[in-house]
Scaffold this motif. Structure first.
Motif, PDB file in Angstrom:
ATOM      1  N   ASP A 279      -8.928 -92.827  35.234  1.00  0.00           N
ATOM      2  CA  ASP A 279      -8.526 -94.168  35.150  1.00  0.00           C
ATOM      3  C   ASP A 279      -9.101 -94.737  33.872  1.00  0.00           C
ATOM      4  N   LEU A 280     -10.298 -94.392  33.810  1.00  0.00           N
ATOM      5  CA  LEU A 280     -11.304 -94.814  32.596  1.00  0.00           C
ATOM      6  C   LEU A 280     -10.679 -94.293  31.161  1.00  0.00           C
ATOM      7  N   ILE A 281     -10.171 -93.143  31.493  1.00  0.00           N
ATOM      8  CA  ILE A 281      -9.453 -92.437  30.327  1.00  0.00           C
ATOM      9  C   ILE A 281      -8.329 -93.265  29.755  1.00  0.00           C
ATOM     10  N   HIS A 282      -7.439 -93.541  30.896  1.00  0.00           N
ATOM     11  CA  HIS A 282      -6.292 -94.170  30.792  1.00  0.00           C
ATOM     12  C   HIS A 282      -6.385 -95.620  29.851  1.00  0.00           C
ATOM     13  N   LEU A 283      -7.483 -96.294  30.542  1.00  0.00           N
ATOM     14  CA  LEU A 283      -7.985 -97.526  30.154  1.00  0.00           C
ATOM     15  C   LEU A 283      -8.230 -97.590  28.674  1.00  0.00           C
ATOM     16  N   TYR A 284      -9.297 -96.490  28.211  1.00  0.00           N
ATOM     17  CA  TYR A 284      -9.569 -96.323  26.767  1.00  0.00           C
ATOM     18  C   TYR A 284      -8.450 -95.986  25.977  1.00  0.00           C
ATOM     19  N   ILE A 285      -7.440 -95.165  26.582  1.00  0.00           N
ATOM     20  CA  ILE A 285      -6.266 -94.899  25.500  1.00  0.00           C
ATOM     21  C   ILE A 285      -5.691 -95.887  25.217  1.00  0.00           C
ATOM     22  N   ALA A 286      -5.429 -96.736  26.466  1.00  0.00           N
ATOM     23  CA  ALA A 286      -4.672 -98.165  26.152  1.00  0.00           C
ATOM     24  C   ALA A 286      -5.369 -99.361  25.354  1.00  0.00           C
ATOM     25  N   GLY A 287      -6.589 -99.044  25.023  1.00  0.00           N
ATOM     26  CA  GLY A 287      -7.296 -99.967  23.817  1.00  0.00           C
ATOM     27  C   GLY A 287      -8.469-100.539  24.422  1.00  0.00           C
ATOM     28  N   ASP A 288      -8.967-100.348  25.904  1.00  0.00           N
ATOM     29  CA  ASP A 288     -10.050-100.831  26.184  1.00  0.00           C
ATOM     30  C   ASP A 288     -11.179 -99.978  26.073  1.00  0.00           C
ATOM     31  N   GLU A 289     -12.220-100.511  25.111  1.00  0.00           N
ATOM     32  CA  GLU A 289     -13.326 -99.517  24.888  1.00  0.00           C
ATOM     33  C   GLU A 289     -14.255 -99.440  25.864  1.00  0.00           C
TER      34      GLU A 289
END
Length: 194
Positions: free
Chosen positions: A10-20
């Protein structure tokens, strides 16, 4: 949003979506384990910090390029990246990691030790030097497992994850490394006698 409750994926998907914040939480979660696994191989804080930073630069580039596909295996993947960067560093330096005789484990116990006189102590110290030189002659895969197991204090499961082999393969490489060391030491003794 409570990032601590999110899975790595989930954290990886958030990061890829632009959430540092997704990446910040992943680094917080695994910083200690990854840094320690690098430090145990290089035995130098500044170098370990450099390689740790390079590891996360590579992680960021891979995630941003959409090339991460290790579902649910973030920690072994990052550890393997760090480990490969350590190997690259030593290749550039044209040398293998130096074997330091740590306080926690003494590989010479594996080969047998005894009560010693002053003469025996000199012989043992020479043997330590010889053994360090012999370890450098082992094939890379065997040397790597020996260093990670005895000097990095890693379990065979951790070694298997980092080197991307089965536990049986890691165990086999360790067995070969110890057998090869014994043979090399016996050959050295024979050549000294002749």
């Amino acid at each position: 949003m409570d990032f601590q409750l999110k899975s790595d994926q989930d954290l990886i998907h958030l990061y890829i979506a632009g959430d540092e914040a997704g990446l910040v939480e992943l680094i917080r979660r695994y910083q200690s384990k990854i840094y320690t696994s690098i430090y145990l191989l290089v035995k130098d804080e500044a170098l370990a910090e450099d390689i740790f930073q390079d590891t996360f630069i590579k992680v960021i580039n891979t995630l941003k390029a959409g090339k991460y596909n290790e579902e649910g295996k973030f920690l072994p993947w990052v550890t393997r990246i760090g480990h490969n960067l350590v190997i690259d560093h030593f290749r550039r330096e044209k040398r293998a990691p130096m074997i330091n005789n740590g306080d926690d484990f003494d590989i010479f116990e594996v080969l047998g030790q005894y009560d010693e006189s002053a003469e025996d102590k000199l012989v043992r110290e020479q043997t330590h030097k010889d053994l360090k030189a012999l370890i450098q002659l082992l094939p890379d895969e065997q040397k790597e497992v020996l260093i990670m197991r005895h000097f990095g204090d890693m379990s065979f499961k951790e070694i298997a994850d980092v080197t991307d082999v089965s536990i049986n393969t890691a165990l086999g490489r360790m067995r070969y490394a110890l057998n090869n060391l014994r043979k090399m030491m016996q050959n050295k003794e024979l050549s000294l006698k002749n």
